[in-house]
Design a protein around this motif. Structure first.
Motif, PDB file in Angstrom:
ATOM      1  N   TYR A  19      -0.886  18.000  -0.707  1.00 37.06           N
ATOM      2  CA  TYR A  19       0.565  17.794  -0.708  1.00 37.06           C
ATOM      3  C   TYR A  19       1.049  17.108   0.574  1.00 37.06           C
ATOM      4  CZ  TYR A  19       5.556  18.919  -0.658  1.00 37.06           C
ATOM      5  OH  TYR A  19       6.919  18.841  -0.597  1.00 37.06           O
ATOM      6  N   GLY A  20       0.686  17.674   1.716  1.00 35.49           N
ATOM      7  CA  GLY A  20       1.268  17.211   2.973  1.00 35.49           C
ATOM      8  C   GLY A  20       0.994  15.766   3.310  1.00 35.49           C
ATOM      9  N   SER A  21      -0.258  15.317   3.160  1.00 37.53           N
ATOM     10  CA  SER A  21      -0.594  13.946   3.539  1.00 37.53           C
ATOM     11  C   SER A  21      -0.154  12.924   2.506  1.00 37.53           C
ATOM     12  CB  SER A  21      -2.113  13.825   3.753  1.00 37.53           C
ATOM     13  OG  SER A  21      -2.809  14.098   2.552  1.00 37.53           O
ATOM     14  N   VAL A  22       0.173  13.373   1.290  1.00 42.14           N
ATOM     15  CA  VAL A  22       0.535  12.452   0.206  1.00 42.14           C
ATOM     16  C   VAL A  22       2.036  12.269   0.102  1.00 42.14           C
ATOM     17  CG1 VAL A  22       0.344  12.029  -2.274  1.00 42.14           C
ATOM     18  CG2 VAL A  22      -1.538  13.095  -1.056  1.00 42.14           C
ATOM     19  N   VAL A  23       2.798  13.310   0.400  1.00 45.10           N
ATOM     20  CA  VAL A  23       4.227  13.285   0.128  1.00 45.10           C
ATOM     21  C   VAL A  23       4.944  12.204   0.950  1.00 45.10           C
ATOM     22  CG1 VAL A  23       4.846  14.993   1.887  1.00 45.10           C
ATOM     23  CG2 VAL A  23       6.238  14.786  -0.190  1.00 45.10           C
TER      24      VAL A  23
ATOM     25  N   GLY B 281      -1.597   3.808  -2.094  1.00 45.17           N
ATOM     26  CA  GLY B 281      -1.403   4.596  -0.880  1.00 45.17           C
ATOM     27  C   GLY B 281      -1.768   6.056  -1.081  1.00 45.17           C
ATOM     28  N   ILE B 282      -1.456   6.588  -2.263  1.00 50.57           N
ATOM     29  CA  ILE B 282      -1.835   7.967  -2.570  1.00 50.57           C
ATOM     30  C   ILE B 282      -3.350   8.120  -2.572  1.00 50.57           C
ATOM     31  CG2 ILE B 282      -1.750   9.753  -4.353  1.00 50.57           C
ATOM     32  CD1 ILE B 282       0.960   8.622  -5.182  1.00 50.57           C
TER      33      ILE B 282
ATOM     34  N   VAL C  84       0.833  -1.204   0.000  1.00 51.69           N
ATOM     35  CA  VAL C  84       0.000   0.000   0.000  1.00 51.69           C
ATOM     36  C   VAL C  84       0.861   1.245   0.000  1.00 51.69           C
ATOM     37  CG1 VAL C  84      -1.761   1.307   1.244  1.00 51.69           C
ATOM     38  CG2 VAL C  84      -1.900  -1.189   1.137  1.00 51.69           C
ATOM     39  N   ALA C  85       1.734   1.370   0.990  1.00 54.09           N
ATOM     40  CA  ALA C  85       2.597   2.548   1.072  1.00 54.09           C
ATOM     41  C   ALA C  85       3.564   2.577  -0.101  1.00 54.09           C
ATOM     42  CB  ALA C  85       3.363   2.545   2.387  1.00 54.09           C
TER      43      ALA C  85
END
Length: 277
Positions: free
Chosen positions: A214-218, A144-145, A138-139
């Motif tokens: 951006y923040g939660s995906v990066v 995951g995105i 997943v990650a």
């Protein structure tokens, strides 16, 4: 004719000061929305077209567009399905802890996106609390995105659909049942037409929020070029390299596509309102 229209507007207006409030509204929107967005296109025009085309047609950039738009669309679609279900449960069924769950829906609004990204990454890595039990990765994958974008977009759908469900009268469903309709027919012919405009609005909000996330995906993306690199990250990379022209060109293309998609969604919402009302 214009004078009659002005007099009619004054008669139909409940609150005074329409001209002043409209002027302030247009000034506020122009200052905070139109002016900043217009600067993107102004800066893009100042760059040679060959350089702009070379930047936006680069395979790495195109791959980031596909991933960002695809993941945002998929996350918005998932949120429409489960967001409507959650809103239905919270409105129609009294149960212990309902207010707690109702409050948890708003948690992605208040939670810093970086913390959400770190938490999701910790859970879904191969040795994470959840990831270690999964047979797939997943990650650091597009999955995951999509998971992160679904997390941050859920409240938009629930809070948009919830008031509509609260305003629906149960007598309409009872009347449908008394006329011989089963539960599925009642949902399709009575409830669904009322929910569709709100669901489309919730999808548009969730999609727009996910597109610029951006923040939660990066953290959970892994940021591998051509695989898990989202467009906002690519824009940040261009800015860190002092390639302002490249960052502006990518942002302009993203803005055009986002505006087009949101316009189509708004047209669909207008069409559904006109058809079912």
């Amino acid at each position: 004719m214009a004078r009659l229209a002005g007099l009619k507007m004054k008669r139909n207006s409940v609150l005074p000061g329409f001209g002043l409030s409209l002027g302030f509204t247009m000034f506020y929107i122009s200052l905070l929305v139109i002016l900043p967005l217009s600067m993107i296109f102004i800066n893009s025009v100042s760059v040679e077209w060959s350089k702009i085309w070379g930047t936006i047609s680069d395979p790495r950039v195109v791959a980031s567009y596909k991933l960002s738009f695809g993941a945002a669309f998929l996350a918005g679609s998932i949120n429409v399905i489960f967001g409507v279900l959650i809103a239905w449960v919270l409105v129609r069924y009294p149960f212990p802890g309902r207010r707690i769950i109702d409050g948890l829906v708003d948690l992605p609004f208040a939670l810093p996106t970086a913390i959400a990204g770190i938490a999701l990454t910790t859970l879904y890595t191969e040795n994470g609390w959840v990831g270690q039990f999964l047979s797939f990765k997943v990650a650091f994958t597009p999955l995951g995105i999509t998971l992160a974008l679904t997390f941050i977009g859920l409240p938009f759908v629930v809070r948009t659909v919830q008031p509509v469900l609260q305003s629906l009268e149960k007598e309409m469903e009872e009347a449908s049942a008394s006329l011989g309709a089963n539960r599925l027919q009642t949902f399709i012919r009575v409830i669904f037409p009322e929910l569709l405009p709100a669901a489309l609005t919730g999808f548009a909000l969730a999609f727009a929020r996910a597109l610029g996330e951006y923040g939660s995906v990066v953290f959970i993306a892994g940021n591998m070029p051509m695989k898990t690199e989202i467009t906002p990250l690519l824009i940040m990379t261009k800015l860190e390299q002092y390639d302002y022209a490249g960052a502006t060109a990518i942002a302009a293309v993203m803005l055009i596509f986002s505006f087009t998609i949101l316009l189509i969604i708004n047209l669909l919402q207008w069409w559904t309102n006109r058809k079912f009302i």
